[in-house]
Design a protein around this motif. Structure first.
Motif, PDB file in Angstrom:
ATOM      1  N   VAL A   1      37.102  74.110  25.423  1.00 36.33           N
ATOM      2  CA  VAL A   1      36.401  73.096  26.220  1.00 36.33           C
ATOM      3  C   VAL A   1      37.084  72.927  27.570  1.00 36.33           C
ATOM      4  O   VAL A   1      36.418  72.775  28.609  1.00 36.33           O
ATOM      5  N   ASP A   2      38.402  72.989  27.581  1.00 36.10           N
ATOM      6  CA  ASP A   2      39.147  72.883  28.845  1.00 36.10           C
ATOM      7  C   ASP A   2      38.781  74.033  29.774  1.00 36.10           C
ATOM      8  O   ASP A   2      38.515  73.838  30.964  1.00 36.10           O
ATOM      9  N   ARG A   3      38.763  75.264  29.230  1.00 33.47           N
ATOM     10  CA  ARG A   3      38.442  76.431  30.063  1.00 33.47           C
ATOM     11  C   ARG A   3      36.983  76.437  30.509  1.00 33.47           C
ATOM     12  O   ARG A   3      36.684  76.729  31.672  1.00 33.47           O
ATOM     13  N   ALA A   4      36.079  76.119  29.580  1.00 35.69           N
ATOM     14  CA  ALA A   4      34.652  76.246  29.884  1.00 35.69           C
ATOM     15  C   ALA A   4      34.100  75.080  30.689  1.00 35.69           C
ATOM     16  O   ALA A   4      33.230  75.261  31.546  1.00 35.69           O
ATOM     17  N   LEU A   5      34.600  73.865  30.426  1.00 36.88           N
ATOM     18  CA  LEU A   5      33.995  72.678  31.018  1.00 36.88           C
ATOM     19  C   LEU A   5      34.950  71.862  31.871  1.00 36.88           C
ATOM     20  O   LEU A   5      34.521  70.945  32.572  1.00 36.88           O
ATOM     21  N   GLY A   6      36.267  72.167  31.790  1.00 35.85           N
ATOM     22  CA  GLY A   6      37.231  71.386  32.545  1.00 35.85           C
ATOM     23  C   GLY A   6      37.402  69.982  31.997  1.00 35.85           C
ATOM     24  O   GLY A   6      37.781  69.065  32.729  1.00 35.85           O
ATOM     25  N   ILE A   7      37.130  69.800  30.706  1.00 35.19           N
ATOM     26  CA  ILE A   7      37.261  68.491  30.052  1.00 35.19           C
ATOM     27  C   ILE A   7      38.390  68.553  29.040  1.00 35.19           C
ATOM     28  O   ILE A   7      38.447  69.475  28.221  1.00 35.19           O
ATOM     29  N   ASP A   8      39.288  67.576  29.100  1.00 38.43           N
ATOM     30  CA  ASP A   8      40.389  67.495  28.147  1.00 38.43           C
ATOM     31  C   ASP A   8      39.905  66.738  26.923  1.00 38.43           C
ATOM     32  O   ASP A   8      39.768  65.511  26.941  1.00 38.43           O
ATOM     33  N   LEU A   9      39.641  67.466  25.851  1.00 36.91           N
ATOM     34  CA  LEU A   9      39.084  66.870  24.641  1.00 36.91           C
ATOM     35  C   LEU A   9      40.141  66.185  23.777  1.00 36.91           C
ATOM     36  O   LEU A   9      39.817  65.302  22.977  1.00 36.91           O
ATOM     37  N   ALA A  10      41.412  66.552  23.937  1.00 43.26           N
ATOM     38  CA  ALA A  10      42.457  66.069  23.037  1.00 43.26           C
ATOM     39  C   ALA A  10      42.533  64.545  22.956  1.00 43.26           C
ATOM     40  O   ALA A  10      42.651  63.993  21.855  1.00 43.26           O
ATOM     41  N   PRO A  11      42.472  63.803  24.072  1.00 47.92           N
ATOM     42  CA  PRO A  11      42.604  62.344  23.952  1.00 47.92           C
ATOM     43  C   PRO A  11      41.437  61.668  23.231  1.00 47.92           C
ATOM     44  O   PRO A  11      41.508  60.481  22.929  1.00 47.92           O
ATOM     45  N   TYR A  12      40.341  62.412  22.994  1.00 53.82           N
ATOM     46  CA  TYR A  12      39.202  61.845  22.272  1.00 53.82           C
ATOM     47  C   TYR A  12      39.354  61.989  20.762  1.00 53.82           C
ATOM     48  O   TYR A  12      38.480  61.552  20.004  1.00 53.82           O
ATOM     49  N   ALA A  13      40.424  62.650  20.308  1.00 58.30           N
ATOM     50  CA  ALA A  13      40.570  62.962  18.886  1.00 58.30           C
ATOM     51  C   ALA A  13      40.500  61.693  18.044  1.00 58.30           C
ATOM     52  O   ALA A  13      41.337  60.799  18.170  1.00 58.30           O
ATOM     53  N   SER A  14      39.488  61.601  17.205  1.00 57.07           N
ATOM     54  CA  SER A  14      39.291  60.434  16.353  1.00 57.07           C
ATOM     55  C   SER A  14      38.344  60.825  15.228  1.00 57.07           C
ATOM     56  O   SER A  14      37.640  61.848  15.303  1.00 57.07           O
ATOM     57  N   ALA A  15      38.327  60.019  14.178  1.00 52.69           N
ATOM     58  CA  ALA A  15      37.395  60.283  13.081  1.00 52.69           C
ATOM     59  C   ALA A  15      35.959  60.266  13.587  1.00 52.69           C
ATOM     60  O   ALA A  15      35.115  61.057  13.139  1.00 52.69           O
ATOM     61  N   GLN A  16      35.666  59.383  14.540  1.00 55.89           N
ATOM     62  CA  GLN A  16      34.324  59.309  15.102  1.00 55.89           C
ATOM     63  C   GLN A  16      33.953  60.617  15.804  1.00 55.89           C
ATOM     64  O   GLN A  16      32.854  61.146  15.624  1.00 55.89           O
ATOM     65  N   LEU A  17      34.892  61.150  16.603  1.00 62.34           N
ATOM     66  CA  LEU A  17      34.617  62.404  17.290  1.00 62.34           C
ATOM     67  C   LEU A  17      34.417  63.529  16.296  1.00 62.34           C
ATOM     68  O   LEU A  17      33.493  64.338  16.443  1.00 62.34           O
ATOM     69  N   PHE A  18      35.250  63.615  15.266  1.00 60.71           N
ATOM     70  CA  PHE A  18      35.132  64.703  14.306  1.00 60.71           C
ATOM     71  C   PHE A  18      33.794  64.655  13.573  1.00 60.71           C
ATOM     72  O   PHE A  18      33.185  65.693  13.304  1.00 60.71           O
ATOM     73  N   ARG A  19      33.299  63.457  13.278  1.00 59.94           N
ATOM     74  CA  ARG A  19      31.972  63.338  12.659  1.00 59.94           C
ATOM     75  C   ARG A  19      30.892  63.835  13.615  1.00 59.94           C
ATOM     76  O   ARG A  19      29.952  64.537  13.197  1.00 59.94           O
ATOM     77  N   ARG A  20      31.028  63.506  14.884  1.00 60.18           N
ATOM     78  CA  ARG A  20      30.025  63.934  15.858  1.00 60.18           C
ATOM     79  C   ARG A  20      30.094  65.440  16.085  1.00 60.18           C
ATOM     80  O   ARG A  20      29.069  66.090  16.289  1.00 60.18           O
ATOM     81  N   LEU A  21      31.278  66.005  16.047  1.00 57.28           N
ATOM     82  CA  LEU A  21      31.407  67.456  16.179  1.00 57.28           C
ATOM     83  C   LEU A  21      30.739  68.161  15.006  1.00 57.28           C
ATOM     84  O   LEU A  21      30.058  69.192  15.184  1.00 57.28           O
ATOM     85  N   ASP A  22      30.912  67.624  13.799  1.00 57.75           N
ATOM     86  CA  ASP A  22      30.233  68.202  12.631  1.00 57.75           C
ATOM     87  C   ASP A  22      28.725  68.178  12.827  1.00 57.75           C
ATOM     88  O   ASP A  22      28.017  69.152  12.512  1.00 57.75           O
TER      89      ASP A  22
END
Length: 266
Positions: free
Chosen positions: A19-40
Protein backbone atom coordinates in the motif's frame (compact mmCIF):
# COMPACT_ATOMS: atom_id res chain seq x y z
CA UNK A 1 4.52 -1.18 14.03
CA UNK A 2 3.40 -1.93 17.55
CA UNK A 3 -0.01 -3.54 17.84
CA UNK A 4 0.15 -4.56 21.50
CA UNK A 5 -1.82 -7.74 22.07
CA UNK A 6 -3.76 -7.30 18.83
CA UNK A 7 -3.53 -10.41 16.64
CA UNK A 8 -2.11 -9.22 13.32
CA UNK A 9 -3.28 -11.36 10.37
CA UNK A 10 -0.70 -13.14 8.25
CA UNK A 11 0.27 -11.05 5.26
CA UNK A 12 -0.58 -7.70 6.86
CA UNK A 13 3.01 -6.46 6.96
CA UNK A 14 3.43 -7.28 3.27
CA UNK A 15 0.18 -5.42 2.58
CA UNK A 16 1.51 -2.39 4.48
CA UNK A 17 4.56 -2.29 2.19
CA UNK A 18 2.45 -2.76 -0.95
CA UNK A 19 0.00 0.00 0.00
CA UNK A 20 2.90 2.35 0.75
CA UNK A 21 4.49 1.68 -2.65
CA UNK A 22 1.28 1.68 -4.68
CA UNK A 23 -0.72 4.43 -2.97
CA UNK A 24 1.70 6.34 -0.74
CA UNK A 25 -0.49 5.58 2.30
CA UNK A 26 0.97 4.35 5.58
CA UNK A 27 -1.46 1.62 6.61
CA UNK A 28 0.38 0.55 9.78
CA UNK A 29 -1.11 3.17 12.16
CA UNK A 30 -4.62 2.01 11.16
CA UNK A 31 -3.96 -1.51 12.48
CA UNK A 32 -7.04 -2.46 14.51
CA UNK A 33 -9.63 -5.21 14.76
CA UNK A 34 -12.00 -2.92 12.87
CA UNK A 35 -9.54 -2.53 10.00
CA UNK A 36 -8.85 -6.26 9.82
CA UNK A 37 -12.59 -6.98 9.57
CA UNK A 38 -12.90 -4.44 6.76
CA UNK A 39 -9.91 -5.91 4.95
CA UNK A 40 -11.54 -9.35 5.10
CA UNK A 41 -14.69 -7.84 3.61
CA UNK A 42 -12.71 -6.14 0.82
CA UNK A 43 -10.89 -9.38 -0.04
CA UNK A 44 -14.16 -11.34 -0.11
CA UNK A 45 -15.80 -8.73 -2.33
CA UNK A 46 -12.95 -8.95 -4.86
CA UNK A 47 -12.41 -12.71 -4.72
CA UNK A 48 -9.00 -12.49 -3.00
CA UNK A 49 -7.96 -15.31 -0.69
CA UNK A 50 -5.80 -13.46 1.85
CA UNK A 51 -3.87 -10.26 2.59
CA UNK A 52 -0.74 -11.47 0.79
CA UNK A 53 -2.88 -12.00 -2.29
CA UNK A 54 -4.32 -8.51 -1.87
CA UNK A 55 -0.79 -7.10 -1.70
CA UNK A 56 0.13 -8.83 -4.97
CA UNK A 57 -3.01 -7.58 -6.72
CA UNK A 58 -2.48 -4.00 -5.54
CA UNK A 59 1.04 -4.01 -6.95
CA UNK A 60 -0.18 -5.34 -10.31
CA UNK A 61 -3.56 -3.62 -10.82
CA UNK A 62 -3.78 0.19 -10.57
CA UNK A 63 -7.58 0.07 -10.89
CA UNK A 64 -7.83 -2.09 -7.79
CA UNK A 65 -5.54 0.38 -6.03
CA UNK A 66 -8.07 3.16 -6.70
CA UNK A 67 -10.88 1.03 -5.29
CA UNK A 68 -8.79 0.19 -2.24
CA UNK A 69 -7.91 3.86 -1.60
CA UNK A 70 -11.62 4.74 -1.71
CA UNK A 71 -12.34 1.85 0.65
CA UNK A 72 -9.78 3.12 3.19
CA UNK A 73 -11.35 6.57 3.35
CA UNK A 74 -14.35 6.69 5.67
CA UNK A 75 -16.34 9.79 4.71
CA UNK A 76 -18.97 9.94 7.43
CA UNK A 77 -19.78 13.59 8.01
CA UNK A 78 -22.66 16.02 8.33
CA UNK A 79 -23.28 19.72 8.83
CA UNK A 80 -23.18 20.83 12.49
CA UNK A 81 -22.69 17.27 13.72
CA UNK A 82 -23.40 17.13 17.49
CA UNK A 83 -25.06 20.59 17.73
CA UNK A 84 -24.34 20.92 21.45
CA UNK A 85 -20.61 20.88 20.68
CA UNK A 86 -21.05 23.64 18.10
CA UNK A 87 -22.94 25.69 20.69
CA UNK A 88 -19.98 25.19 23.05
CA UNK A 89 -17.58 26.32 20.33
CA UNK A 90 -19.58 29.50 19.81
CA UNK A 91 -19.28 30.27 23.55
CA UNK A 92 -15.53 29.63 23.44
CA UNK A 93 -14.69 31.69 20.34
CA UNK A 94 -14.18 34.94 22.29
CA UNK A 95 -11.44 33.19 24.32
CA UNK A 96 -9.25 32.66 21.26
CA UNK A 97 -6.00 34.68 21.25
CA UNK A 98 -7.01 37.07 18.48
CA UNK A 99 -5.78 40.58 17.87
CA UNK A 100 -8.49 43.25 18.25
CA UNK A 101 -10.84 42.82 15.31
CA UNK A 102 -8.72 39.98 13.97
CA UNK A 103 -10.17 36.99 12.21
CA UNK A 104 -9.86 33.34 13.19
CA UNK A 105 -7.29 31.15 11.44
CA UNK A 106 -8.75 27.65 11.56
CA UNK A 107 -7.85 24.19 10.30
CA UNK A 108 -10.45 21.48 9.68
CA UNK A 109 -8.38 18.27 9.55
CA UNK A 110 -9.99 15.20 7.97
CA UNK A 111 -12.68 17.41 6.43
CA UNK A 112 -14.15 14.74 4.13
CA UNK A 113 -16.70 16.28 1.71
CA UNK A 114 -16.62 19.69 3.39
CA UNK A 115 -19.62 19.74 5.74
CA UNK A 116 -17.45 20.55 8.76
CA UNK A 117 -15.41 23.48 7.35
CA UNK A 118 -18.50 25.06 5.80
CA UNK A 119 -20.33 24.68 9.14
CA UNK A 120 -17.39 26.42 10.79
CA UNK A 121 -17.37 29.20 8.20
CA UNK A 122 -21.08 29.86 8.87
CA UNK A 123 -20.49 29.93 12.63
CA UNK A 124 -17.56 32.33 12.33
CA UNK A 125 -19.51 34.75 10.15
CA UNK A 126 -22.42 34.69 12.58
CA UNK A 127 -20.50 34.79 15.87
CA UNK A 128 -17.67 37.13 14.84
CA UNK A 129 -19.05 39.19 11.92
CA UNK A 130 -17.07 41.70 9.93
CA UNK A 131 -13.74 39.93 10.34
CA UNK A 132 -11.54 38.19 7.80
CA UNK A 133 -11.66 34.54 8.87
CA UNK A 134 -9.61 31.87 7.10
CA UNK A 135 -10.40 28.14 7.14
CA UNK A 136 -7.99 25.54 5.77
CA UNK A 137 -9.73 22.20 5.17
CA UNK A 138 -7.66 19.09 4.51
CA UNK A 139 -8.19 15.41 3.81
CA UNK A 140 -6.28 12.49 2.33
CA UNK A 141 -9.10 11.68 -0.14
CA UNK A 142 -8.78 13.67 -3.38
CA UNK A 143 -12.32 12.76 -4.53
CA UNK A 144 -13.83 13.98 -1.27
CA UNK A 145 -11.87 17.23 -1.56
CA UNK A 146 -13.14 17.76 -5.11
CA UNK A 147 -16.74 17.43 -3.92
CA UNK A 148 -16.04 19.73 -0.99
CA UNK A 149 -14.53 22.39 -3.23
CA UNK A 150 -17.57 22.26 -5.52
CA UNK A 151 -19.77 22.90 -2.48
CA UNK A 152 -22.79 20.97 -3.82
CA UNK A 153 -24.92 18.82 -1.51
CA UNK A 154 -28.18 16.89 -1.57
CA UNK A 155 -31.16 18.03 0.48
CA UNK A 156 -30.55 15.10 2.84
CA UNK A 157 -26.92 16.12 3.40
CA UNK A 158 -27.87 19.62 4.63
CA UNK A 159 -30.62 18.64 7.05
CA UNK A 160 -28.39 19.66 9.98
CA UNK A 161 -28.20 23.29 8.83
CA UNK A 162 -30.67 25.53 10.72
CA UNK A 163 -33.24 27.14 8.42
CA UNK A 164 -31.98 30.68 8.97
CA UNK A 165 -28.41 29.70 8.05
CA UNK A 166 -29.61 27.63 5.12
CA UNK A 167 -31.41 30.65 3.67
CA UNK A 168 -28.28 32.80 3.96
CA UNK A 169 -25.50 30.42 3.01
CA UNK A 170 -26.98 27.72 0.75
CA UNK A 171 -28.58 28.22 -2.65
CA UNK A 172 -31.23 25.73 -3.80
CA UNK A 173 -30.58 24.40 -7.30
CA UNK A 174 -31.02 21.17 -9.27
CA UNK A 175 -32.84 19.46 -6.43
CA UNK A 176 -30.00 20.09 -4.00
CA UNK A 177 -28.03 22.95 -2.47
CA UNK A 178 -24.83 24.83 -3.33
CA UNK A 179 -22.75 26.80 -0.83
CA UNK A 180 -22.83 30.50 -1.69
CA UNK A 181 -19.68 32.02 -3.16
CA UNK A 182 -18.98 34.32 -0.20
CA UNK A 183 -18.75 31.32 2.13
CA UNK A 184 -16.73 29.22 -0.31
CA UNK A 185 -14.12 32.00 -0.54
CA UNK A 186 -13.49 31.62 3.20
CA UNK A 187 -12.46 27.97 2.87
CA UNK A 188 -9.37 26.61 1.11
CA UNK A 189 -9.07 22.88 0.45
CA UNK A 190 -5.80 20.98 0.35
CA UNK A 191 -4.68 17.35 0.43
CA UNK A 192 -2.91 16.46 3.66
CA UNK A 193 -2.00 13.17 5.33
CA UNK A 194 -2.20 13.51 9.11
CA UNK A 195 0.08 10.51 9.58
CA UNK A 196 2.86 11.65 7.23
CA UNK A 197 2.76 15.37 6.55
CA UNK A 198 3.92 18.17 8.87
CA UNK A 199 1.36 20.67 10.20
CA UNK A 200 0.16 22.88 7.31
CA UNK A 201 0.48 26.12 9.29
CA UNK A 202 -0.23 27.80 12.62
CA UNK A 203 -3.82 28.18 13.73
CA UNK A 204 -6.01 29.68 16.44
CA UNK A 205 -8.52 26.83 16.16
CA UNK A 206 -8.11 23.24 14.96
CA UNK A 207 -10.98 20.81 14.36
CA UNK A 208 -10.22 17.11 14.06
CA UNK A 209 -13.47 15.33 14.86
CA UNK A 210 -14.22 11.61 14.66
CA UNK A 211 -10.93 10.96 12.87
CA UNK A 212 -8.61 9.42 15.47
CA UNK A 213 -11.14 6.67 16.28
CA UNK A 214 -9.87 4.89 13.15
CA UNK A 215 -6.22 4.83 14.31
CA UNK A 216 -4.32 2.62 16.71
CA UNK A 217 -2.50 4.12 19.71
CA UNK A 218 0.65 4.97 17.73
CA UNK A 219 -1.41 6.61 15.01
CA UNK A 220 -3.42 8.66 17.50
CA UNK A 221 -0.21 9.83 19.17
CA UNK A 222 1.23 10.95 15.83
CA UNK A 223 -1.96 12.81 14.92
CA UNK A 224 -2.30 14.63 18.25
CA UNK A 225 1.33 15.74 18.09
CA UNK A 226 0.71 17.18 14.63
CA UNK A 227 -2.46 18.95 15.76
CA UNK A 228 -0.82 20.39 18.87
CA UNK A 229 2.17 21.66 16.91
CA UNK A 230 -0.19 23.55 14.62
CA UNK A 231 -1.86 25.50 17.44
CA UNK A 232 -0.72 28.89 18.64
CA UNK A 233 -0.49 29.37 22.40
CA UNK A 234 -4.02 29.78 23.75
CA UNK A 235 -5.54 28.17 20.66
CA UNK A 236 -8.24 25.50 20.84
CA UNK A 237 -8.40 21.90 19.66
CA UNK A 238 -11.96 20.68 18.97
CA UNK A 239 -12.44 16.88 18.75
CA UNK A 240 -15.47 14.60 18.35
CA UNK A 241 -18.18 13.92 20.90
CA UNK A 242 -17.17 10.25 21.15
CA UNK A 243 -13.45 11.01 21.49
CA UNK A 244 -11.38 11.98 24.51
CA UNK A 245 -7.74 12.80 25.11
CA UNK A 246 -7.01 11.09 28.43
CA UNK A 247 -3.50 12.54 28.84
CA UNK A 248 -3.43 15.94 27.11
CA UNK A 249 -0.44 17.37 29.04
CA UNK A 250 2.28 15.57 26.98
CA UNK A 251 0.85 17.33 23.91
CA UNK A 252 0.94 20.75 25.56
CA UNK A 253 -2.85 20.77 25.91
CA UNK A 254 -5.18 21.45 28.82
CA UNK A 255 -8.87 20.40 28.96
CA UNK A 256 -11.42 23.20 28.74
CA UNK A 257 -14.67 21.25 28.55
CA UNK A 258 -15.67 17.95 26.89
CA UNK A 259 -14.24 17.89 23.38
CA UNK A 260 -12.12 21.05 23.76
CA UNK A 261 -8.46 21.47 24.73
CA UNK A 262 -6.36 24.64 24.95
CA UNK A 263 -2.71 24.92 23.88
CA UNK A 264 -0.67 26.01 26.88
CA UNK A 265 2.80 27.52 27.13
CA UNK A 266 5.69 25.11 26.75
Amino acid sequence: MSAGTLAVPEGFHRLVRAVDRALGIDLAPYASAQLFRRLDSFCHRHGIADLAGLARRLEAEPALGEAFAAFLTINVTEFFRNPQQWAALRRLLPSLPLSPGGGVRAWSAGCSIGAEPYSLAMLLREALPGRRHQVLATDIDADALAQAEAGRYTAEQVTGVPDDLKSRYLRAEDGGFTVVEALRRMVRFQRHDLLRDPPPGRFDLVLCRNVTIYFNAAGRDRVYRCLSQSLVEGGLLFIGATESLLSPAPYGLSPVEPGFYRKVAA
